[in-house]
Design an enzyme around this catalytic site. Structure first.
Site, PDB file in Angstrom:
ATOM      1  N   ASN A 157     -37.031  -7.129  -7.424  1.00 47.57           N
ATOM      2  CA  ASN A 157     -38.203  -6.718  -7.249  1.00 47.57           C
ATOM      3  C   ASN A 157     -39.284  -6.709  -8.315  1.00 47.57           C
ATOM      4  OD1 ASN A 157     -37.929  -6.053  -4.391  1.00 47.57           O
ATOM      5  ND2 ASN A 157     -36.859  -4.237  -5.020  1.00 47.57           N
ATOM      6  N   CYS A 179     -33.745  -8.875   1.338  1.00 44.50           N
ATOM      7  CA  CYS A 179     -33.973  -7.506   1.063  1.00 44.50           C
ATOM      8  C   CYS A 179     -33.358  -6.778   2.359  1.00 44.50           C
ATOM      9  CB  CYS A 179     -35.466  -7.243   1.146  1.00 44.50           C
ATOM     10  SG  CYS A 179     -35.775  -5.438   1.006  1.00 44.50           S
ATOM     11  N   HIS A 180     -32.537  -5.587   2.193  1.00 45.36           N
ATOM     12  CA  HIS A 180     -31.684  -5.059   2.915  1.00 45.36           C
ATOM     13  C   HIS A 180     -32.521  -3.824   3.969  1.00 45.36           C
ATOM     14  CE1 HIS A 180     -30.410  -1.919  -0.272  1.00 45.36           C
ATOM     15  NE2 HIS A 180     -31.764  -1.687  -0.159  1.00 45.36           N
ATOM     16  N   HIS A 216     -41.157  -4.895   2.091  1.00 45.80           N
ATOM     17  CA  HIS A 216     -41.177  -3.673   1.875  1.00 45.80           C
ATOM     18  C   HIS A 216     -42.302  -2.966   2.959  1.00 45.80           C
ATOM     19  CE1 HIS A 216     -38.812  -3.626  -2.065  1.00 45.80           C
ATOM     20  NE2 HIS A 216     -38.107  -3.543  -1.035  1.00 45.80           N
TER      21      HIS A 216
END
Length: 466
Positions: A157, A179-180, A216
């Site tokens: 990130n 990304c999880h 995000h």
């Protein structure tokens, strides 16, 4: 790579940041549990001792009787050595130290600007990007020279800025960001569906979603389970449980101390009609400061937390101690699925399976129709042999576009600032960031930028003249 009886061997994976004491171990355990792939992992890290420790840990895992995926781990002394001949490149680095991150996260608090994470958006995310971009310029140039055909998987990130830099330096690169956060929101839907539909043990992968947004700050505008539309169920659950939220048990090391009750998601759904698909801590940093991050009391009211850098330092100390125990054989890594999909995606790119998963790549094909083609967006994509095919996600609602575009514009400003050493562009980006906007005068913002740049100057190019 060699193929035989549905298996692939002689795969070389270069791991940049191979001394990682978190993602690397997750990666090792998932590889150890995959029986159809084998090969070599070349670990490169500026902290060679950390990489050497992971070489020992990885080879100890390989020698275990319960390991079905056999990999040889070796430490590379140079990035060139790691990348040469690589079929895949994994990037998982910490840009700077937690001392720099302490300034990223906590220095803006003097102006009443609070950040719950500080690694993606807001002042902290932008300052982290200024450290990260020069590192990724170096990495991208090295990939271009030594492994131009390799698939590149980024976990670092700020995700969007990292992927954007890779493509800026090497437009032909085959790179994507993993990304999880989407998986976490699928698990929330799974839990709510199990409760509301009285079904035991729904598989997260059976929760089908359409993903659209930026990393995000991602959204679902479609979610179903075996033909059942989950939006009415989610809506009804929010009506009945808005105040108490939804709590889940999450054993993933990366999420264990980041618990929330998902009330921010619920609030965003009530306003926008979409399911916000990231952790509440991340989502709040993309919104105006007064909404969720006005002060610590507001944060507590919304039932999420501010992840302090003090906590991160303690967590790192714990993982350093764990590394020593693993190297000495005092402790053994448990072989259990991590819930991450990186290894599955590599398996698909090798041609052994076909997978649909969320991915961060340029919006070149306008997979999100009303966002710029130059933006790094997160949507679903089909992974198959040597190919990623983004799935057209459609249009994002205009009211969500209005929230998203300031961040996309800031990606452009910060990229240019990092490459041209232009402080005025950093100030411009700070001024339009929703956490900063209306929270400080221009002079206060300029002073904050000056002080934050000074605090991170050890990891900035000398051309900044700090």
């Amino acid at each position: 790579m060699k193929y035989n009886n549905g298996k692939v061997s002689d795969v070389k994976i270069a791991y940049i940041g191979g001394g990682s004491r978190g993602w690397a171990w997750t990666f090792m355990t998932d590889l150890a549990m995959e029986p159809n792939m084998s090969g070599k992992i070349s670990l490169y890290d500026i902290d060679q001792e950390a990489a050497k420790n992971n070489e020992i840990i990885g080879n100890m895992i390989t020698r275990r009787d319960d390991t079905v995926g056999k990999w040889n781990y070796e430490t590379a002394n140079t990035m060139e050595a790691a990348l040469t001949g690589a079929d895949f490149v994994v990037i998982s680095i910490l840009p700077g130290t937690f001392d720099e991150m302490e300034a990223d996260v906590h220095m803006p608090e003097r102006l009443g600007i609070y950040q719950s994470v500080g690694d993606t958006a807001g002042p902290g995310g932008m300052m982290r990007a200024l450290r990260t971009i020069p590192m990724f310029v170096t990495i991208a140039n090295a990939i271009k020279e030594y492994s131009p055909k390799a698939w590149v998987i980024n976990y670092t990130n700020p995700m969007s800025m990292c992927v954007k830099t890779l493509y800026h330096v090497f437009p032909e690169i085959k790179a994507f960001g993993c990304c999880h956060e989407v998986f976490g929101t699928q698990k929330v839907l799974k839990g709510i569906a199990e409760q509301e539909l009285k079904i035991d043990r729904i598989d997260r992968n059976d929760i089908h979603v359409n993903v659209l947004g930026i990393n995000h700050f991602t959204w679902f505008n479609y979610a179903s389970y075996q033909g059942i539309d989950l939006f009415p169920i989610y809506c009804k659950y929010i009506e009945d449980h808005f105040e108490e939220g939804f709590e889940e048990k999450d054993e993933n090391w990366a999420n264990a101390s980041f618990a929330c009750k998902h009330r921010v998601k619920f609030d965003l759904f009530n306003e926008f009609g979409l399911i916000a698909a990231a952790g509440d801590r991340h989502l709040t940093e993309f919104m105006p400061s007064e909404r969720y991050l006005k002060d610590k009391e507001t944060v507590a009211d919304w039932n999420f937390g501010l992840t302090t850098v003090e906590w991160r330092k303690k967590d790192l100390e714990d993982r350093l101690n764990k590394s020593h125990r693993l190297v000495s054989g005092e402790e053994e890594i448990k072989l259990e699925p991590s819930g991450e999909e990186g290894i599955l995606l590599i398996k698909a790119l090798c041609g052994l399976t076909r997978v649909i998963s969320n991915v961060n790549i340029p919006n070149t094909n306008l997979q999100i129709e009303n966002l710029p083609s130059t933006a790094i967006v997160e949507t679903n994509a089909v992974f198959e042999r040597d190919s990623i095919r983004p799935i057209m996600a459609g249009e994002m609602p205009e009211n969500v576009v209005k929230l998203t575009m300031p961040h996309i514009l800031n990606h452009e400003y910060i990229m240019e600032a990092a490459l041209t050493f232009d402080k005025s562009l950093v100030v411009k980006a700070f001024e339009q960031d929703p956490l900063v906007k209306d929270m400080a005068t221009k002079e206060e913002v300029e002073k904050l930028v000056e002080d934050m740049l000074d605090a991170t100057k050890a990891y900035l190019p000398k051309e900044w003249n700090l």
